[in-house]
Enzyme design. Structure first.
Site, PDB file in Angstrom:
ATOM      1  N   SER A 161       0.838  -1.197   0.000  1.00 54.26           N
ATOM      2  CA  SER A 161       0.000   0.000   0.000  1.00 54.26           C
ATOM      3  C   SER A 161       0.879   1.255   0.000  1.00 54.26           C
ATOM      4  O   SER A 161       1.665   1.445  -0.937  1.00 54.26           O
ATOM      5  CB  SER A 161      -0.976  -0.040   1.179  1.00 54.26           C
ATOM      6  OG  SER A 161      -1.974   0.935   1.052  1.00 54.26           O
ATOM      7  N   ASP A 246     -10.053  -3.543  -5.784  1.00 53.07           N
ATOM      8  CA  ASP A 246      -9.328  -2.482  -5.078  1.00 53.07           C
ATOM      9  C   ASP A 246      -9.627  -1.138  -5.730  1.00 53.07           C
ATOM     10  O   ASP A 246      -9.578  -1.012  -6.962  1.00 53.07           O
ATOM     11  CB  ASP A 246      -7.819  -2.775  -5.138  1.00 53.07           C
ATOM     12  CG  ASP A 246      -7.007  -1.948  -4.155  1.00 53.07           C
ATOM     13  OD1 ASP A 246      -7.375  -0.791  -3.864  1.00 53.07           O
ATOM     14  OD2 ASP A 246      -5.970  -2.467  -3.690  1.00 53.07           O
ATOM     15  N   HIS A 276      -8.710  -3.937  -1.392  1.00 53.20           N
ATOM     16  CA  HIS A 276      -7.419  -3.405  -0.994  1.00 53.20           C
ATOM     17  C   HIS A 276      -6.822  -4.248   0.139  1.00 53.20           C
ATOM     18  O   HIS A 276      -7.520  -4.660   1.062  1.00 53.20           O
ATOM     19  CB  HIS A 276      -7.585  -1.958  -0.525  1.00 53.20           C
ATOM     20  CG  HIS A 276      -6.298  -1.240  -0.306  1.00 53.20           C
ATOM     21  ND1 HIS A 276      -5.421  -0.954  -1.340  1.00 53.20           N
ATOM     22  CD2 HIS A 276      -5.714  -0.766   0.828  1.00 53.20           C
ATOM     23  CE1 HIS A 276      -4.370  -0.324  -0.852  1.00 53.20           C
ATOM     24  NE2 HIS A 276      -4.517  -0.206   0.448  1.00 53.20           N
TER      25      HIS A 276
END
Length: 305
Positions: A161, A246, A276
């Protein structure tokens, strides 16, 4: 040449879709904090990270006159075949190297590597460029000392991320120094446009964490903030892992295409029915992603099959 999204999805994963959909139907999607007050509340509510055994060593490393704390995970009873620099998740405002202990220990045991995890400074107390400065410091320390410290100069990098954004920025900084010491990088579900100048970037333009991280910067197309605007040539091979559900899927697709256009060896893998950060969840799809990452990293660093 014809290409659609399914070209980047392993057909064998389709058997796992129903399980994933069932798992996420019982897990409502999250949302980042809307202001500083909520950000501090989120931090306060984060539980202590799970411990791993053996525990990593904690130390401060230095390069170019800068210092940064790291957590170092070593293999048991053998020398590492390589060292992986890990950059943790957390939206630039949350998380710690300790939060990656269990994940990093698994990587050590799967591949026989050492893992160095960077405890970079967090926004908004330390906005850009504090975090990429810290990641660059850890990377430079490894470039200078991995041989003596770990008995190997084979290096790779992973990010998750926000950690993927920082990993991309770190690779660019090293490239600009003329340093090509890393054999490859795994970028999971990163965000690469913090400027909202591209359609994918506009999907998260209202997130407070972005404002917290960039601070007073007016031009967010600076490649150190938004790597998608960089000259991406000369980077090592990259594996991009992202879920089909995502919100950052389009951002990752755009980054993959820009890397490809720059001549970088890119492996893009999309996982169906996955949101995600899915590889951190207890699903068969998440475990499949981790197994694929292990295999890709093993090929890059020369782990025997």
């Amino acid at each position: 040449m014809r290409c659609d999204l399914s070209a980047f999805i392993d057909p064998g994963l389709l058997a796992l879709v129903d399980e994933s959909r069932d798992f996420y139907s019982r897990r409502p999607p999250g949302r980042g904090p809307a202001n500083l007050h909520q950000l501090l509340e989120v931090r306060q509510a984060v539980p202590e990270p799970d411990a791993c055994r053996p525990t990593p060593t904690v130390e401060v490393v230095s390069a170019d006159g800068r210092n940064v704390p790291v957590r170092v995970h070593h293999p048991i009873d053998c020398s590492p075949v390589a060292v992986i620099l890990e950059i943790h998740t957390g939206g630039f405002y949350l998380g710690s190297a300790a939060g990656s202990d269990v994940r990093n220990r698994r990587l050590v045991e799967a591949l026989g590597v050492a893992v160095v995890s960077v405890d970079y400074r967090l926004a908004p107390e330390h906005p850009w460029p504090a975090a990429p400065d810290d990641c660059e410091t850890a990377a430079m320390w490894l470039v200078e000392h991995a041989g003596a410290r770990f008995g190997t100069t084979t290096l790779a990098m992973t990010g998750f991320s926000a950690g993927s954004t920082l990993a991309a920025a770190t690779m660019l900084r090293l490239r600009d120094r003329g340093i090509h010491a890393f054999s490859g990088a795994v970028l999971q579900c990163g965000t690469y446009d913090l400027s909202a100048r591209t359609p994918p970037g506009r999907l998260i333009a209202d997130e407070y964490f972005i404002r917290a991280y960039v601070g007073e910067v007016t031009d967010r197309t600076n490649p150190d903030l938004s790597p998608i605007f960089a000259d991406l040539s000369g980077l090592p091979p990259v594996l991009i892992v992202v879920g089909a559900d995502d919100v950052l899927l389009q951002d990752n697709l755009a980054m993959a295409m820009r890397l490809m256009a720059a001549g970088v060896d890119v492996d893009l893998r999309i996982y169906p029915a996955s949101p995600h950060a899915f590889s951190g969840h207890a699903t068969s799809m998440g475990r499949a992603a981790l197994a694929g990452i292990d295999e890709w990293l093993g090929d890059r660093i020369g782990v025997p099959g």
